[in-house]
Every structure is written in C-alpha cells, then in structure tokens.
Design a protein around this motif. Structure first.
Motif, short mmCIF file in Angstrom:
data_model
loop_
_atom_site.label_atom_id
_atom_site.label_comp_id
_atom_site.label_asym_id
_atom_site.label_seq_id
_atom_site.Cartn_x
_atom_site.Cartn_y
_atom_site.Cartn_z
N GLY A 185 -31.85 12.67 -0.35
CA GLY A 185 -31.07 11.84 0.56
C GLY A 185 -31.08 12.31 2.00
O GLY A 185 -30.29 11.82 2.82
N LEU A 186 -31.98 13.23 2.35
CA LEU A 186 -32.02 13.76 3.72
C LEU A 186 -32.39 12.69 4.73
O LEU A 186 -33.35 11.94 4.54
N VAL A 187 -31.61 12.60 5.81
CA VAL A 187 -31.90 11.67 6.90
C VAL A 187 -31.73 12.39 8.24
O VAL A 187 -30.73 13.08 8.45
N LEU A 188 -32.69 12.22 9.13
CA LEU A 188 -32.64 12.83 10.45
C LEU A 188 -32.64 11.72 11.51
O LEU A 188 -33.29 10.70 11.33
N THR A 189 -31.91 11.94 12.59
CA THR A 189 -31.81 10.93 13.64
C THR A 189 -32.28 11.51 14.97
O THR A 189 -31.79 12.55 15.41
N LEU A 190 -33.24 10.80 15.60
CA LEU A 190 -33.73 11.17 16.93
C LEU A 190 -33.10 10.22 17.95
O LEU A 190 -33.39 9.03 17.96
N PRO A 191 -32.22 10.73 18.82
CA PRO A 191 -31.51 9.85 19.74
C PRO A 191 -32.22 9.67 21.09
O PRO A 191 -33.19 10.36 21.39
N LYS A 192 -31.70 8.71 21.86
CA LYS A 192 -32.09 8.50 23.26
C LYS A 192 -33.60 8.52 23.48
O LYS A 192 -34.12 9.18 24.38
N VAL A 193 -34.30 7.75 22.67
CA VAL A 193 -35.75 7.66 22.81
C VAL A 193 -36.08 6.66 23.91
O VAL A 193 -35.56 5.55 23.94
N THR A 194 -36.94 7.05 24.82
CA THR A 194 -37.33 6.16 25.91
C THR A 194 -38.82 5.85 25.90
O THR A 194 -39.25 4.78 26.33
N TYR A 195 -39.64 6.78 25.41
CA TYR A 195 -41.09 6.60 25.38
C TYR A 195 -41.61 6.83 23.97
O TYR A 195 -41.10 7.69 23.25
N GLN A 225 -33.12 6.15 17.33
CA GLN A 225 -31.91 5.56 17.91
C GLN A 225 -32.28 4.79 19.18
O GLN A 225 -32.87 5.34 20.11
N ILE A 226 -31.95 3.51 19.18
CA ILE A 226 -32.28 2.62 20.29
C ILE A 226 -31.05 2.49 21.18
O ILE A 226 -30.12 1.75 20.88
N GLU A 227 -31.04 3.24 22.27
CA GLU A 227 -29.86 3.25 23.13
C GLU A 227 -30.22 3.35 24.61
O GLU A 227 -29.37 3.63 25.44
N THR A 228 -31.48 3.11 24.93
CA THR A 228 -31.90 3.05 26.32
C THR A 228 -32.64 1.74 26.56
O THR A 228 -33.27 1.20 25.64
N THR A 229 -32.59 1.24 27.77
CA THR A 229 -33.31 -0.02 28.06
C THR A 229 -34.81 0.16 27.89
O THR A 229 -35.51 -0.77 27.48
N GLN A 230 -35.30 1.36 28.17
CA GLN A 230 -36.74 1.61 28.05
C GLN A 230 -37.23 1.52 26.62
O GLN A 230 -38.43 1.32 26.36
N SER A 231 -36.32 1.67 25.65
CA SER A 231 -36.73 1.57 24.25
C SER A 231 -36.89 0.13 23.81
O SER A 231 -37.45 -0.15 22.74
N ILE A 232 -36.40 -0.81 24.60
CA ILE A 232 -36.54 -2.23 24.29
C ILE A 232 -37.64 -2.87 25.12
O ILE A 232 -38.50 -3.58 24.60
N LEU A 233 -37.65 -2.60 26.41
CA LEU A 233 -38.64 -3.20 27.31
C LEU A 233 -39.23 -2.12 28.19
O LEU A 233 -38.50 -1.45 28.93
N GLY A 234 -40.55 -1.94 28.11
CA GLY A 234 -41.21 -0.91 28.90
C GLY A 234 -41.48 -1.36 30.32
O GLY A 234 -41.31 -2.53 30.68
N ALA A 235 -41.94 -0.42 31.11
CA ALA A 235 -42.23 -0.72 32.51
C ALA A 235 -43.35 -1.76 32.65
O ALA A 235 -43.44 -2.46 33.66
N ASP A 236 -44.20 -1.88 31.60
CA ASP A 236 -45.29 -2.85 31.63
C ASP A 236 -44.86 -4.20 31.09
O ASP A 236 -45.69 -5.12 30.97
N GLY A 237 -43.58 -4.35 30.74
CA GLY A 237 -43.08 -5.62 30.24
C GLY A 237 -43.26 -5.83 28.75
O GLY A 237 -42.89 -6.88 28.23
N ARG A 238 -43.79 -4.83 28.03
CA ARG A 238 -44.00 -4.97 26.59
C ARG A 238 -42.80 -4.45 25.81
O ARG A 238 -42.03 -3.61 26.29
N ALA A 239 -42.66 -4.93 24.58
CA ALA A 239 -41.56 -4.50 23.71
C ALA A 239 -41.84 -3.09 23.22
O ALA A 239 -42.65 -2.87 22.30
N THR A 240 -41.17 -2.12 23.81
CA THR A 240 -41.45 -0.71 23.54
C THR A 240 -41.12 -0.33 22.11
O THR A 240 -41.78 0.55 21.53
N VAL A 241 -40.11 -0.94 21.53
CA VAL A 241 -39.68 -0.53 20.20
C VAL A 241 -40.78 -0.72 19.16
O VAL A 241 -40.91 0.07 18.22
N ALA A 242 -41.61 -1.72 19.33
CA ALA A 242 -42.74 -1.92 18.41
C ALA A 242 -43.73 -0.77 18.53
O ALA A 242 -44.28 -0.30 17.52
N ARG A 243 -43.95 -0.29 19.75
CA ARG A 243 -44.84 0.87 19.95
C ARG A 243 -44.24 2.12 19.32
O ARG A 243 -44.98 2.98 18.81
#
Length: 427
Positions: A185-195, A225-243
């Motif tokens: 049941g181990l789960v790890l969380t990586l927060p504040k991802v931007t890139y 963890q999706i908590e920054t705008t950069q994790s949703i929309l990158g500087a190039d206008g693409r959906a960063t979360v898919a990357r």
C-alpha cells in the motif's frame, strides 16, 4: 448443398496485411500510453498529517474524533439526514455505514507530510522524523493496523528544497526496507511540479533506489501533485500535465489537485479559493482529459473550512463539505483530501449516498445490457463499462455489498471487472 458460400470481397490479403504493418507502431503506442484502469482499489480520500504529528495512534484517533463529532452534532440517522439533505429512504443505511466505517477503517489513505504541513526544519530533526515515520508505517502494516494506503509527501524538486526532499525520501524508503520491505500500500507524493523534467528526475531517483536494493524495475510509483499553473499549461501553450504523465514512464499512479496553491497562483483571493471555483474546474478538466485511459487516477483537493465550534457552525461546514464531495463525485473525481477528523462523517456520508442512491438503476441497466433485454435506455459497451465501474467503486468503499450487487445484476465481481475493462481485482 449444406455448405456455406464465402462472401465476395475485392481486396487482396496483402492490402489488409499492409495496413496492419503500417499501424503496428500505433497499436503498440496505444497499448503503452493507454493501458486502462489498473484494477486496484482507489481510496475515496487522502488524509495529510504532518511528519512530527503522526503517531502509532493517529488513525484510530481520527476515527474516534470523527465518531465524537457525529455523536455531538448528528447523533442519529434523522439528524444527519436533515443536516445534509440525504433522502429519508437512505438515511438509516447511510448513517449505519458511516458509523461502521469510522469504527472499522476511518482512513483509507494517509500521507505523512514533510512539505507544507511540516515546513523547514533543521536537517537532524527532519532526518529523525523521516526515520520514525518509516518505523511507524512498517509497524502498522506488520500489526494489521495500517490504512489500506500509506506513505509520505516529500518536498518538491525545486532547487531550494530538492536535496532535503531527496534525503527524506531516501531515509523513509531505506527505513521501510530495513524493517522488512516496501508494503503493497505504499504511496509517495511529489508536490509542486512545474516541469516534466522534475517528474523525470523522480523516476531516475526511484530507479536508483530500486537498483541499490535489488527491487524489480518499476516497483515504486508516485503521485503527481498539480498545484501550479505551469503544470496545466506550459509556456508553449501545450497541456503540460500530459507531458508529465509521459515523463513518469508508467510510474504515475494519480494526479492530485492542490486547491490553494493552484488558486493562489491564478491570483484568486483567499476568500474565493475553493474546489468549485472556475479556475479549479478548468484545471481539473485538463487533468481529466490528460489522464483518461492512462490508468492514472484523479484526486480532487480539499476545503479549509473546518467543522469545529458550536453545532450550527459544524453543520454549516458539513453542508459545504458534503456538497463539494457530491459535486466532485458527479464530475468523476472519486477521491479528495480531508483536512480534519470531523470531515470524515461527511466524506463517507456523501460517498455512500452517491453509490446507494444509484445502485438499483445502475444494476438494472447493467443486467438488461448483459441479457440484451433492452429497457427504456439503450446502453452501449462504453456505458456498460461506466455502470460496472460505478458498482465496483461502490463495492470497494463499502457503500454497497457483494451480495446485493449479485442479487440485482446476477453478476460476480469477476464479471464486473471484465465489463469495466479491468484486470482481475487485486485490492
């Protein structure tokens, strides 16, 4: 006579074979990127407890505090139903199931927090807390007192805290290995991802740990963890979360929306930061589409309005929380965060009512689909998949029982798994 004639065709076999060869790489790519539901139980919530606060008694304490809140502010089924607007026909069953859940398994997913809830500490202090967390988690699994899922949220991969986060994760995982190995049941969380590169760094880190301990490649997954705008929309206008999902190389288990960090990064004032704000809905819609079919699950965030104080104030907080949970469930966000023990009664009340109120209709539609008997709704395979998933989630969280689902549908758990496109259930 008696022999079936072949249907007339015009295309040579080489045409079909050529198309198959041309699409072979596409077939492989689809299978790799979109494997579908992993077939495991998804918790209905995640509870965060600071690393210095977590003890061996934390899980039971949360359950006891939740029961005490229920006794104080909604002591019977009628009172709870009146506060939350639960239909009379469901009130008794929901109330009984909530009480039983708080007694038996109050927390489904616990994250020991070494990020915002813990803050900066002297290195020696955080080292000690991380080692202690590993020992407590290992003991909980060994003694059968663990939540189904447990782990830590480390500090993020940004330069200022990167080394500290890596060290804490290393100490925690090393402590688990020394205590007998990594729990299922181990789960790890990586927060504040931007890139996406930060996700790749986490993958390399876990690969190195697996190699050092002779673990199977890919054994350790993690949440993003999706908590920054950069994790949703990158500087190039693409959906960063898919990357980011792609960068995880199959290790991403879920995406968790961070209500307050994300809202603040969008400039939303504190009074209006909420799960139902338009910026939250946009971010979560992008997450949902990016994760669809990948096997990466979704979790909504939390409310910071705590059910504390006089009964009138508790009831107001309960109604808010209950409404937000219901809203998330309707939008296919089947998990969320809970920040206080008194949130647990409304978490489970909302979840149980959601699955129980639709049980008979979903079961009837699925039974009609399997029997090809029609009815007043003509369902397709995709809808049968959704109906099966709905029933399976209800079973997993205890909202409905195996016997009643079997009685209403004539189907086994294995049948539901197959219809939902899941591998056989593994808990």
């Amino acid at each position: 006579m008696g022999q079936q004639e072949s249907a007339a065709t015009s295309l040579a076999d080489t045409v079909r074979e050529g198309i198959g060869a041309a699409l072979a790489q596409v077939d492989a790519d689809l299978a790799r990127r979109y494997p579908g539901d992993p077939g495991t139980r998804q918790p209905v919530h995640t509870v965060y407890v600071p690393g210095d606060v977590f003890t061996a008694g934390t899980l039971r304490s949360w359950g006891d505090q939740a029961l005490a809140a229920l006794d104080a502010h909604a002591p019977d089924a009628g009172a709870l139903a009146a506060v939350l607007g639960i239909p009379d026909a469901l009130a008794s069953d929901v109330h009984d199931r909530v009480r039983a859940k708080l007694t038996r398994e109050p927390v489904e997913d616990l994250r020991i927090d070494f990020e915002d809830g813990y803050g900066p500490r002297p290195d020696a202090e955080e080292d000690e807390a991380a080692a202690r967390a590993a020992a407590l988690v290992a003991a909980a699994y060994r003694e059968g007192t663990a939540a189904p899922y447990m782990g830590i949220r480390m500090k993020c991969m940004e330069a200022a805290v990167r080394d500290r986060g890596i060290r804490t994760l290393d100490i925690f995982l090393t402590g688990l290995m020394a205590a007998g190995g990594l729990p299922d049941g181990l789960v790890l969380t990586l927060p504040k991802v931007t890139y996406a590169e930060q996700v790749t760094a986490m993958v390399r880190l876990l690969e190195a740990f697996e190699t050092a301990h002779g673990l199977a490649a890919g054994r350790i997954g993690f949440e993003i963890q999706i908590e920054t705008t950069q994790s949703i929309l990158g500087a190039d206008g693409r959906a960063t979360v898919a990357r980011m999902i792609e960068a995880a190389e199959g290790r991403a288990t879920s995406l968790h929306y961070g209500t307050f960090d994300y809202s603040a990064s969008c400039g939303v004032s504190a009074a209006h930061q909420s799960l139902d704000h338009p910026v939250a809905d946009h971010a979560k819609a992008v997450m949902q589409v990016a994760a669809a079919g990948t096997g990466v699950r979704l979790s909504d965030g939390s409310t910071n309005v705590l059910p504390v104080g006089p009964t009138e104030q508790v009831h107001a907080a309960w109604r808010l929380h209950h409404g937000l949970v219901r809203r998330s469930l309707a939008r296919a966000y089947y998990q969320g965060w809970d920040m206080h023990p008194a949130h647990l009664p409304t978490r489970y009340a909302a979840v149980y009512a959601f699955y129980r109120e639709g049980l008979e209709q979903a079961a009837a539609r699925l039974a009609a689909y399997v029997a090809r008997s029609g009815g007043d709704v003509m369902d397709e395979p995709a809808t049968a998949k959704a109906l099966s998933g709905y029933l399976l989630r209800g079973l997993d969280c205890g909202a409905v029982d195996t016997a009643e689902v079997a009685r209403l549908t004539g189907l086994t758990r294995a049948d539901l798994d197959a219809l939902a496109g899941r591998p056989a259930a593994t808990a």
